[in-house]
Design a protein around this motif. Structure first.
Motif, PDB file in Angstrom:
ATOM      1  N   UNK A 793      55.522  19.523  52.359  1.00 34.99           N
ATOM      2  CA  UNK A 793      56.574  20.452  52.796  1.00 34.99           C
ATOM      3  C   UNK A 793      56.028  21.649  53.553  1.00 34.99           C
ATOM      4  N   UNK A 794      54.814  21.551  54.094  1.00 31.63           N
ATOM      5  CA  UNK A 794      54.337  22.583  55.018  1.00 31.63           C
ATOM      6  C   UNK A 794      55.231  22.584  56.255  1.00 31.63           C
ATOM      7  N   UNK A 795      55.668  23.769  56.687  1.00 34.74           N
ATOM      8  CA  UNK A 795      56.607  23.827  57.801  1.00 34.74           C
ATOM      9  C   UNK A 795      56.387  25.091  58.614  1.00 34.74           C
ATOM     10  N   UNK A 796      56.497  24.959  59.926  1.00 36.12           N
ATOM     11  CA  UNK A 796      56.476  26.094  60.851  1.00 36.12           C
ATOM     12  C   UNK A 796      57.719  25.997  61.723  1.00 36.12           C
ATOM     13  N   UNK A 797      58.357  27.127  61.987  1.00 32.04           N
ATOM     14  CA  UNK A 797      59.626  27.080  62.701  1.00 32.04           C
ATOM     15  C   UNK A 797      59.810  28.317  63.572  1.00 32.04           C
ATOM     16  N   UNK A 798      60.654  28.166  64.583  1.00 29.55           N
ATOM     17  CA  UNK A 798      61.064  29.270  65.456  1.00 29.55           C
ATOM     18  C   UNK A 798      62.558  29.494  65.249  1.00 29.55           C
TER      19      UNK A 798
END
Length: 840
Positions: A793-798
């Motif tokens: 569930x590692x996540x990067x978002x804009x």
């Protein structure tokens, strides 16, 4: 006995008749709308002071009559007051309090604009620190705790489950299952209403509500008699953002990330006495990968011990949507109507790739099976609400009538494909179709009035009727090979139709008073009578369930102490009725080694709650300490046995009791005008037993459960803001084992632009650890199981948000009422031991 649809028609006719009569009574001479407006500005710079608190104080009594909170532009409007002499007071952290000159309101001077009100910075307290005000994330009220989610930028792109992980006293697992102080038997409302989708599955409903549309979460641990008796752990009310202003606006929000993206559009229009809202939100989840492993030892009826190992990789894809249309109309000063229609949909697919099952007896491999499992979980729902409210010249007096129709269509299917002995080709397939439908029709009447001319004594009473129907049409099919035609299994235990009609009629009365200057008391009594009719269409199974009545008392007592401190004590009795996921007789065998079946003959469970809390303020920071005791009888618990072929079979029974001895501590700390910090710690000692004497089935478990969370917010120069959040849940005590703990964390950086109309930001979630692993265990005299569930569930978002148009504070604010169906226990099906949480 009348059918569900005959009752539905009768109640629809009653609502129409009552509203025609009420509307006929509202044709009266237009009366003026009393209001005081203005704009709060910072002295010197002229910048607006957003979210400052504005109070209207009666000069003669010194009491607060009404109030408001300034918007982003510092503008405010106060309504709901009559003729008299008043003073307007404005306060906000980091500024010196402001008081206006005396204002005289008369029949000819009832619309007053104070213009710009200037606040001076509190230089002594802040010592030349630049003030950038922030509203408190957590508020403590007399009867509830409120989490102001609209101020949490780390939630952009998330859903309601992400919001609830930040709320004190609440815990949310990775599947979105919510518990309050360790109890999952809670009532979840949306704007004071419960829809069929919430009734059937709270965790799935939360995934449909975008975080950006949530204004606040209210946690009510000791509900009064006005609330339905359902929800043994308490009531959670999700308050979405509403607009009662004049003008037109369009808000666009979106987020794009490695594992999920969303897009939302919300428009509102207010002209004169009429307003409209129209909104839509879509969210996609993808690239959600994981795995699980199980190691279980089961003892068969002949004493043979089998060691069974299972493992698989998992994939999840999802698509959610929610769309709504709302309308409100102010007939005149005392009469108000609202109506709304909302649609929701869910499309979720879970896959287990390479589900390998190896069976050993005395260390000898006797069986090895390989499967692929594809589970579909689809639904669509519609909610139609109507509300009419009448207020009176007499303050605090109000009458309302509300109606709700809700329907949720469910599809919960799976296909299990078994490979041949060489694992090269598919040998056979099993398919389970489980179509369900939940319907609700509710009418509710509420009346509130002060006793005599004494505003310190309030009487509330009302009545409510809920017609509820749940249907399940389930069937099993088999097929040969990978492309053979499916044929229905001719077995009434595997293919049948089940219907469940429930009628709950309730009446309540509550009394609230202030006495001995610093004491407040609120007590009430509620009576609910329930009739149930359950039927299997294709069998002779007897599902005769008797009707029952319940008397539900509630008592709340509080005392104000010096310096704003408060101590509270409360007692209430709650009831938890099972619903479709616990009742559904469909056999869920997606994982053939662990099957689950509901029990349509379950009774409700009863809980007595006792609670004490203390709130205090130290140098602008708030602290709350709470202790409680909860005792549940007739508890609905899973019962697990081993079948002849070493399969773990789970169903549900009303057995034993649950006791919980707990505490919670939370604090909201304003370190400075730029930096705020809040956190909480929740803990309880759980004592569970099923009350059985047979050593083969008797079970009990005890232990401590600790959870905690922390949130930090820092305002940077030039409209930049950084926020971080961390949450940890300890190991959960269950009747026959433990569900492992886990932790989550996030960091978000945002910048506002174009006079706060838009914002853009970057977020990171669980960015240090590659995957999260939860370890579970299950122990009975015949079953020993250890399992682990892993999720990447590692996540990067804009994140992006922009508001087009502008609203003006020109129009009265109205308190809106609605239907609150609080009376069903959600869960079942995939609930039970955390060790098998994601294995079916």
């Amino acid at each position: 006995m009348k059918t569900f649809y005959q009752k539905l028609f009768a109640l629809s006719f009653l609502i129409l008749f009552v509203n025609i009569d009420l509307f006929a009574q509202t044709v009266e001479v237009e009366t003026p709308v009393y209001k005081i407006s203005g704009k709060v500005m910072e002295s010197g710079s002229g910048e607006p002071v957003a979210y400052s608190a504005v109070s209207l104080i009666d000069v003669e009594s010194g009491k607060t009559i009404a109030g408001a909170v300034a918007d982003f532009d510092g503008e405010f409007i106060i309504t709901n007051f009559t003729n008299g002499k008043y003073v307007v007071q404005v306060s906000f952290m980091g500024f010196e309090p402001f008081s206006s000159p005396t204002i005289t309101v008369t029949d000819t001077n009832f619309d007053i604009n104070l213009g710009n009100l200037s606040l001076s910075t509190d230089a002594v307290a802040l010592q030349e620190v630049t003030v950038m005000g922030q509203r408190d994330l957590i508020e403590e009220k007399v009867d509830r705790t409120i989490y102001n989610a609209e101020n949490d930028r780390t939630l952009v792109g998330g859903d309601a489950a992400d919001v609830m992980r930040r709320v004190p006293m609440l815990s949310v697992d990775l599947d979105g299952n919510v518990s309050m102080r360790g109890s999952s038997n809670i009532l979840v409302l949306i704007n004071g209403k419960q829809s069929a989708i919430v009734a059937s599955n709270v965790s799935e409903a939360l995934k449909q509500i975008p975080a950006e549309e949530i204004k606040s979460i209210e946690v009510i641990t000791s509900p009064s008699a006005k609330y339905d008796a359902e929800g043994t752990g308490g009531v959670i009310n999700i308050v979405t953002k509403k607009n009662n202003l004049q003008g037109a606006t369009l808000n666009i929000n979106s987020s794009a990330g490695l594992r999920g993206s969303n897009l939302g559009l919300n428009a509102s229009l207010k002209r004169g006495k009429m307003g409209w809202t129209l909104g839509g939100f879509g969210r996609a989840g993808y690239n959600i990968l994981g795995s699980f492993e199980n190691n279980q030892m089961v003892t068969g009826a002949d004493g043979t011990v089998a060691n069974i190992f299972q493992s698989a990789d998992t994939r999840t894809n999802m698509m959610f949507g929610r769309y709504n249309f709302g309308w409100d109309y102010e007939i005149n000063k005392f009469n108000f109507m609202t109506a709304s229609v909302s649609f929701g949909l869910r499309n979720m697919q879970n896959r287990q790739d390479g589900l390998l099952t190896e069976t050993f007896i005395e260390e000898e491999l006797v069986n090895s099976l390989l499967r692929d499992v594809n589970t579909r979980n689809f639904s669509n729902n519609v909610d139609v609400n109507y509300n009419y409210t009448r207020t009176y010249e007499k303050p605090l007096k109000e009458f309302s009538i509300s109606g709700l129709y809700s329907q949720n269509n469910l599809t919960n299917d799976f296909v299990n494909s078994l490979y041949n002995g060489t694992f090269d080709d598919i040998l056979s397939r099993i398919k389970n179709n489980n179509l369900g439908r939940n319907q609700e029709f509710t009418i509710q009447l509420d009346y509130v009035t002060p006793i005599g001319d004494n505003k310190n004594q309030i009487l509330e009473y009302g009545a409510k009727n809920i017609l509820r129907r749940a249907e399940s049409d389930f069937a099993y099919f088999t097929a040969e090979g990978s492309d053979g035609e499916f044929e229905k299994v001719d077995d009434i235990n595997l293919s049948n139709e089940f219907s469940y009609d429930q009628n709950v009629t309730a009446a309540y009365a509550s009394y609230m008073t202030n006495f001995l200057k610093d004491y407040s008391f609120k007590g009430g009594l509620r009576y609910e009578y329930t009739t149930i009719n359950a039927d299997f269409r294709n069998s002779e199974i007897d599902a005769d369930i008797p009707s029952y009545g319940l008397l539900i008392p509630s008592v709340n007592l509080s005392r104000k102490l010096e310096k704003g401190n408060m101590i509270k004590a409360a007692y209430n009795r709650r009831v938890q009725r099972p619903f479709l996921n616990f009742l559904n007789p469909n056999i869920n065998a997606a994982n053939p080694q662990q099957i689950t079946q509901g029990n349509p003959l379950l009774d409700p469970e009863l809980t007595d709650n006792y609670e004490m809390s203390y709130s205090t303020y130290i140098k602008g920071s708030s602290l709350n300490f709470t202790t409680y005791f909860r005792n549940t009888t007739g508890s609905i618990q899973p019962v697990r046995t081993v079948t002849d072929n070493d399969v773990i079979y789970t169903t549900y029974e009303n057995i034993g009791f649950e006791r919980a001895y707990g505490f919670s501590v939370f604090s909201n700390i304003n370190v400075s005008g730029k930096f705020s910090l809040n956190g909480s710690v929740d803990g309880y000692y759980a004592d569970l037993t099923n009350g059985l004497d047979d050593p083969m089935f008797a079970a009990s478990n005890q232990g401590f459960v600790i959870s905690g969370r922390i949130f930090a917010n820092y305002s940077l120069p030039k409209n930049w803001q950084i926020q971080s959040f961390a949450f940890a849940r300890g190991r959960q005590v269950q009747l026959q084992g433990f569900a492992g703990g886990f932790g989550m964390y996030s960091l978000n950086l945002n910048k506002q632009f174009n006079e706060n109309r838009g914002s853009i930001g970057f977020g990171a979630e669980n960015f240090v650890t590659r995957e999260m692993v939860i370890r579970n265990e299950l122990n009975t005299p015949t079953i020993m199981q250890q399992g682990s569930n892993a999720m990447r569930n590692m996540n990067f978002k804009i994140n992006f948000n922009y508001r087009i148009g502008k609203l003006s504070m020109d129009g009265p604010r109205r308190r809106k009422r609605g239907v609150t169906n609080d009376d069903i226990k959600e869960g079942g099906g995939d609930s039970g031991s955390g060790a098998i949480m994601n294995n079916n």
